[in-house]
Scaffold this motif. Structure first.
Motif, PDB file in Angstrom:
ATOM      1  N   ARG A 163      -2.057 -18.157  64.553  1.00 31.13           N
ATOM      2  CA  ARG A 163      -2.506 -16.919  63.916  1.00 31.13           C
ATOM      3  C   ARG A 163      -1.858 -15.677  64.525  1.00 31.13           C
ATOM      4  N   THR A 164      -1.283 -15.797  65.700  1.00 25.89           N
ATOM      5  CA  THR A 164      -0.620 -14.642  66.331  1.00 25.89           C
ATOM      6  C   THR A 164       0.903 -14.745  66.273  1.00 25.89           C
ATOM      7  N   SER A 165       1.426 -15.710  65.542  1.00 25.35           N
ATOM      8  CA  SER A 165       2.852 -16.019  65.620  1.00 25.35           C
ATOM      9  C   SER A 165       3.729 -15.260  64.635  1.00 25.35           C
TER      10      SER A 165
ATOM     11  N   LYS B 199      -1.938 -22.530  54.529  1.00 24.96           N
ATOM     12  CA  LYS B 199      -1.823 -21.273  55.270  1.00 24.96           C
ATOM     13  C   LYS B 199      -3.169 -20.709  55.699  1.00 24.96           C
ATOM     14  N   ARG B 200      -4.204 -20.991  54.959  1.00 21.08           N
ATOM     15  CA  ARG B 200      -5.532 -20.478  55.295  1.00 21.08           C
ATOM     16  C   ARG B 200      -6.286 -21.400  56.254  1.00 21.08           C
TER      17      ARG B 200
ATOM     18  N   LYS C 240      -4.553 -10.472  61.724  1.00 16.77           N
ATOM     19  CA  LYS C 240      -5.287 -10.742  60.488  1.00 16.77           C
ATOM     20  C   LYS C 240      -4.598 -11.816  59.650  1.00 16.77           C
ATOM     21  N   ASP C 241      -3.507 -11.440  58.997  1.00 21.14           N
ATOM     22  CA  ASP C 241      -2.890 -12.349  58.030  1.00 21.14           C
ATOM     23  C   ASP C 241      -1.496 -12.801  58.435  1.00 21.14           C
ATOM     24  N   GLU C 242      -1.199 -12.787  59.736  1.00 14.63           N
ATOM     25  CA  GLU C 242       0.135 -13.208  60.160  1.00 14.63           C
ATOM     26  C   GLU C 242       0.404 -14.682  59.834  1.00 14.63           C
ATOM     27  N   ILE C 243      -0.646 -15.473  59.738  1.00 14.65           N
ATOM     28  CA  ILE C 243      -0.507 -16.888  59.429  1.00 14.65           C
ATOM     29  C   ILE C 243       0.131 -17.086  58.052  1.00 14.65           C
TER      30      ILE C 243
END
Length: 351
Positions: free
Chosen positions: A120-122, A296-297, A178-181
């Motif tokens: 999630r932070t990538s 992705k979610r 938030k939505d980096e994934i």
């Protein structure tokens, strides 16, 4: 070299380093317990089999739970289970197999938390989770060595407690993202997502099997074993880093093909074999990235699917092994080429 440095300084790459340490410590404790237990057991395969089943298989369920309830800090659930099982084992007040189950569950929860945080932070990069996963190889061999020594288990309890600020800091970084994934986009969009997941898991199964069945008759001393696990660890990290620099498809296919001759002809030649092991280990983050590109979610669920694949790949090794070097080499060649064809098909062009 400048490209590698830029990747290693990417935003939030610190989560990979934080969970590298956490993952290292977790495996030290788990394999300390396994080494001590195997030394006293007439059934050498039972404890590792139970451990693998409990540590790997539930991660998809834990990951799904983590995806649905992100405010629940599953890392601390894992640390609690790990410490409980480890202390009970050290005090010898319950069955050691209950301790194995507890530390394996703790391992599973912490693995999933590491995956959730680093994915999630990538920002859609592979390096973060690759660095996190690589810590396990170093922890496994360290735990095995400690388990065969006279080291007090209370020292490892303190080591486990030292991960608390690392878990807190890693989750703080995760909460900032938030939505980096959603930036994971490596799968071939022209293929059905379900097939991509199944084929990627098949590659993981093959890697899991080959990881136990690689021909390394040279591996006879402690130093050689340490070197082998270090090569695996460096390979896992390097795979994600190089994939971010040179492309996922290129690294996935080339590392698989280049590993073949080194693995096949390195059975009795340590340095040749180590190159093959390093190259062979580089695909780990790539299969994860492919499944995350579809789910992705649900990065926790995606990660859990890869660990099920690792368990399925390890199962045959507990019950039978190929008897000759030739038969082993034939299997390695066939399955490697199949995996290369799968990568060529399921990874989109240009990534």
């Amino acid at each position: 070299m400048s490209r590698i440095k830029s990747v290693l300084k990417a935003p939030y790459i610190i989560t990979g380093y934080l969970y590298f340490y956490i993952h290292f410590v977790v495996e030290v404790l788990c394999f300390f317990v396994l080494a001590r237990l195997i030394g006293d057991s007439p059934f050498l395969w039972i404890a590792p089999f139970i451990y693998d089943a409990v540590a790997f298989v539930p991660q998809s369920i834990i990951g799904y739970f983590g995806d649905k309830f992100p405010k629940v800090k599953i890392g601390f659930i894992g640390l609690t289970l790990l410490l409980l099982g480890f202390i009970l084992f050290g005090l010898n007040i319950i069955s050691p197999y209950i301790s194995i189950i507890l530390v394996a569950l703790g391992n599973a929860f912490l693995h999933v938390d590491g995956a959730e945080v680093t994915l999630r932070t990538s920002g859609g990069k592979l390096s973060h989770s690759a660095i996190f996963v690589s810590g396990g190889s170093f922890g496994v061999i360290t735990g095995k060595l400690f388990g065969t020594s006279n080291l007090s288990f209370w020292i490892l309890v303190i080591l486990a407690l030292s991960t608390i600020p690392f878990i807190i800091l890693a989750n703080m970084y995760r909460d900032e993202c938030k939505d980096e994934i959603l930036e994971f986009d490596y799968a071939n969009s022209e293929m059905n997502g379900g097939w991509i997941i199944l084929l990627a898991i098949f590659v993981v199964i093959v890697r899991g099997y080959m990881g136990y069945g690689l021909p390394t008759s040279w591996n006879k001393t402690v130093i050689q074993t340490i070197t082998l696990y270090c090569a695996m660890g460096f390979g896992k990290a390097l795979g994600g880093i190089l994939a971010d620099i040179y492309g996922v498809k290129k690294v996935g296919i080339l590392s698989s093909l280049l590993a073949l001759p080194f693995l096949l002809f390195g059975d009795k030649l340590m340095f040749i074999s180590l190159i093959g092991v390093l190259l062979f280990s580089m695909t780990m983050s790539i299969t994860l990235a492919l499944i995350v590109s579809v789910l992705k979610r649900s990065p926790g669920l995606a990660f859990g699917m890869t660990t099920i694949g690792l368990f399925l790949g390890s199962v045959p090794v507990f019950f039978f092994k190929l008897n000759t070097l030739l038969s082993n080499c034939i299997v390695i060649i066939i399955f490697t080429l199949i995996c290369v064809l799968i990568f060529k098909k399921i990874i989109k062009d240009g990534v």
